[in-house]
Design a protein around this motif. Structure first.
Motif, PDB file in Angstrom:
ATOM      1  N   PHE A   1      44.002  69.798  81.338  1.00  0.00           N
ATOM      2  CA  PHE A   1      43.219  69.352  82.481  1.00  0.00           C
ATOM      3  C   PHE A   1      43.841  68.058  82.963  1.00  0.00           C
ATOM      4  CE2 PHE A   1      39.844  66.431  83.879  1.00  0.00           C
ATOM      5  CZ  PHE A   1      39.467  67.086  85.025  1.00  0.00           C
TER       6      PHE A   1
ATOM      7  N   SER B   1      33.858  65.952  85.237  1.00  0.00           N
ATOM      8  CA  SER B   1      35.008  66.539  84.543  1.00  0.00           C
ATOM      9  C   SER B   1      34.767  66.569  83.051  1.00  0.00           C
ATOM     10  CB  SER B   1      36.275  65.732  84.827  1.00  0.00           C
ATOM     11  OG  SER B   1      36.559  65.733  86.191  1.00  0.00           O
ATOM     12  N   SER B   2      34.222  65.499  82.536  1.00  0.00           N
ATOM     13  CA  SER B   2      33.918  65.417  81.113  1.00  0.00           C
ATOM     14  C   SER B   2      32.908  66.485  80.713  1.00  0.00           C
ATOM     15  CB  SER B   2      33.382  64.029  80.772  1.00  0.00           C
ATOM     16  OG  SER B   2      33.036  63.950  79.423  1.00  0.00           O
TER      17      SER B   2
ATOM     18  N   ARG C   1      34.629  69.887  80.478  1.00  0.00           N
ATOM     19  CA  ARG C   1      35.512  69.988  79.313  1.00  0.00           C
ATOM     20  C   ARG C   1      34.752  70.117  78.000  1.00  0.00           C
ATOM     21  NH1 ARG C   1      38.360  66.621  77.124  1.00  0.00           N
ATOM     22  NH2 ARG C   1      37.443  64.731  77.902  1.00  0.00           N
TER      23      ARG C   1
ATOM     24  N   SER D   1      34.791  73.091  75.429  1.00  0.00           N
ATOM     25  CA  SER D   1      35.814  74.055  75.858  1.00  0.00           C
ATOM     26  C   SER D   1      37.141  73.713  75.179  1.00  0.00           C
ATOM     27  CB  SER D   1      35.989  74.020  77.376  1.00  0.00           C
ATOM     28  OG  SER D   1      36.696  72.867  77.756  1.00  0.00           O
TER      29      SER D   1
ATOM     30  N   ILE E   1      39.726  72.881  76.908  1.00  0.00           N
ATOM     31  CA  ILE E   1      40.457  72.095  77.905  1.00  0.00           C
ATOM     32  C   ILE E   1      40.759  70.712  77.321  1.00  0.00           C
ATOM     33  CG2 ILE E   1      40.389  71.058  80.195  1.00  0.00           C
ATOM     34  CD1 ILE E   1      38.439  73.320  80.996  1.00  0.00           C
ATOM     35  N   THR E   2      42.032  70.336  77.354  1.00  0.00           N
ATOM     36  CA  THR E   2      42.484  69.043  76.838  1.00  0.00           C
ATOM     37  C   THR E   2      42.748  68.107  78.004  1.00  0.00           C
ATOM     38  OG1 THR E   2      43.562  70.155  75.003  1.00  0.00           O
ATOM     39  CG2 THR E   2      44.267  67.919  75.460  1.00  0.00           C
ATOM     40  N   MET E   3      42.243  66.891  77.934  1.00  0.00           N
ATOM     41  CA  MET E   3      42.456  65.918  78.993  1.00  0.00           C
ATOM     42  C   MET E   3      43.896  65.400  78.936  1.00  0.00           C
ATOM     43  SD  MET E   3      40.286  62.510  79.918  1.00  0.00           S
ATOM     44  CE  MET E   3      40.663  61.693  78.394  1.00  0.00           C
TER      45      MET E   3
END
Length: 84
Positions: free
Chosen positions: A4, A17-18, A21, A24, A26-28
Protein backbone atom coordinates in the motif's frame (compact mmCIF):
# COMPACT_ATOMS: atom_id res chain seq x y z
CA UNK A 1 0.99 -9.51 0.63
CA UNK A 2 -0.32 -6.36 -1.07
CA UNK A 3 1.82 -3.22 -0.80
CA UNK A 4 0.00 0.00 0.00
CA UNK A 5 1.65 3.23 -1.12
CA UNK A 6 0.89 6.24 1.04
CA UNK A 7 0.22 9.45 -0.85
CA UNK A 8 1.84 11.72 1.75
CA UNK A 9 5.41 10.41 1.39
CA UNK A 10 6.87 9.33 4.73
CA UNK A 11 4.54 11.38 6.91
CA UNK A 12 1.72 9.94 9.00
CA UNK A 13 -0.87 7.70 7.43
CA UNK A 14 -4.48 8.80 6.94
CA UNK A 15 -6.80 7.19 9.49
CA UNK A 16 -9.06 5.84 6.72
CA UNK A 17 -6.05 4.10 5.11
CA UNK A 18 -5.06 2.64 8.44
CA UNK A 19 -8.57 1.32 9.00
CA UNK A 20 -8.60 -0.41 5.63
CA UNK A 21 -5.19 -2.03 6.23
CA UNK A 22 -6.05 -3.25 9.72
CA UNK A 23 -6.56 -7.01 9.70
CA UNK A 24 -5.46 -7.36 6.07
CA UNK A 25 -2.26 -8.44 4.36
CA UNK A 26 -1.67 -4.91 3.04
CA UNK A 27 1.77 -3.60 4.05
CA UNK A 28 2.34 0.15 4.36
CA UNK A 29 5.12 1.51 2.13
CA UNK A 30 6.14 4.93 0.82
CA UNK A 31 8.01 5.72 -2.39
CA UNK A 32 9.99 8.87 -1.54
CA UNK A 33 11.42 10.39 1.61
CA UNK A 34 10.02 13.85 2.29
CA UNK A 35 13.23 15.18 3.84
CA UNK A 36 15.97 15.72 1.29
CA UNK A 37 19.60 15.41 2.37
CA UNK A 38 21.90 18.42 2.30
CA UNK A 39 24.46 18.65 -0.51
CA UNK A 40 27.09 17.26 1.86
CA UNK A 41 24.86 14.25 2.64
CA UNK A 42 23.61 13.78 -0.92
CA UNK A 43 23.40 10.13 -1.86
CA UNK A 44 21.01 9.43 -4.72
CA UNK A 45 20.51 5.87 -3.49
CA UNK A 46 18.88 7.23 -0.34
CA UNK A 47 16.36 9.63 -1.90
CA UNK A 48 13.76 6.92 -2.44
CA UNK A 49 12.46 3.92 -0.52
CA UNK A 50 12.43 1.32 -3.31
CA UNK A 51 14.97 -0.83 -1.43
CA UNK A 52 12.28 -1.42 1.20
CA UNK A 53 9.44 -2.29 -1.19
CA UNK A 54 7.52 -5.13 0.47
CA UNK A 55 8.06 -8.29 -1.55
CA UNK A 56 7.65 -11.92 -0.52
CA UNK A 57 10.99 -13.45 0.49
CA UNK A 58 11.11 -15.57 -2.68
CA UNK A 59 10.96 -12.37 -4.79
CA UNK A 60 13.50 -10.21 -2.88
CA UNK A 61 15.95 -10.64 -5.78
CA UNK A 62 13.68 -8.30 -7.77
CA UNK A 63 14.53 -5.35 -5.49
CA UNK A 64 17.66 -4.64 -7.53
CA UNK A 65 15.38 -3.72 -10.44
CA UNK A 66 13.20 -1.28 -8.45
CA UNK A 67 14.31 2.35 -8.33
CA UNK A 68 12.90 5.83 -8.82
CA UNK A 69 14.52 6.39 -12.20
CA UNK A 70 12.95 3.23 -13.66
CA UNK A 71 9.58 4.08 -12.07
CA UNK A 72 9.56 7.53 -13.72
CA UNK A 73 10.63 5.99 -17.05
CA UNK A 74 7.84 3.40 -16.78
CA UNK A 75 5.27 6.11 -16.02
CA UNK A 76 6.39 8.18 -19.01
CA UNK A 77 6.16 5.13 -21.28
CA UNK A 78 2.64 4.38 -20.06
CA UNK A 79 1.52 7.96 -20.71
CA UNK A 80 3.03 7.90 -24.21
CA UNK A 81 1.16 4.66 -24.97
CA UNK A 82 -2.11 6.19 -23.80
CA UNK A 83 -1.57 9.19 -26.09
CA UNK A 84 -1.19 6.96 -29.18
Amino acid sequence: MVPFCKSRRDSSEHSSSSAIRKGSSITMWFRLFSRRPTKAQLDFNKLDNWANFPLPSNQKHLLKHLNEQEFVKFGAQQIMQLKQ
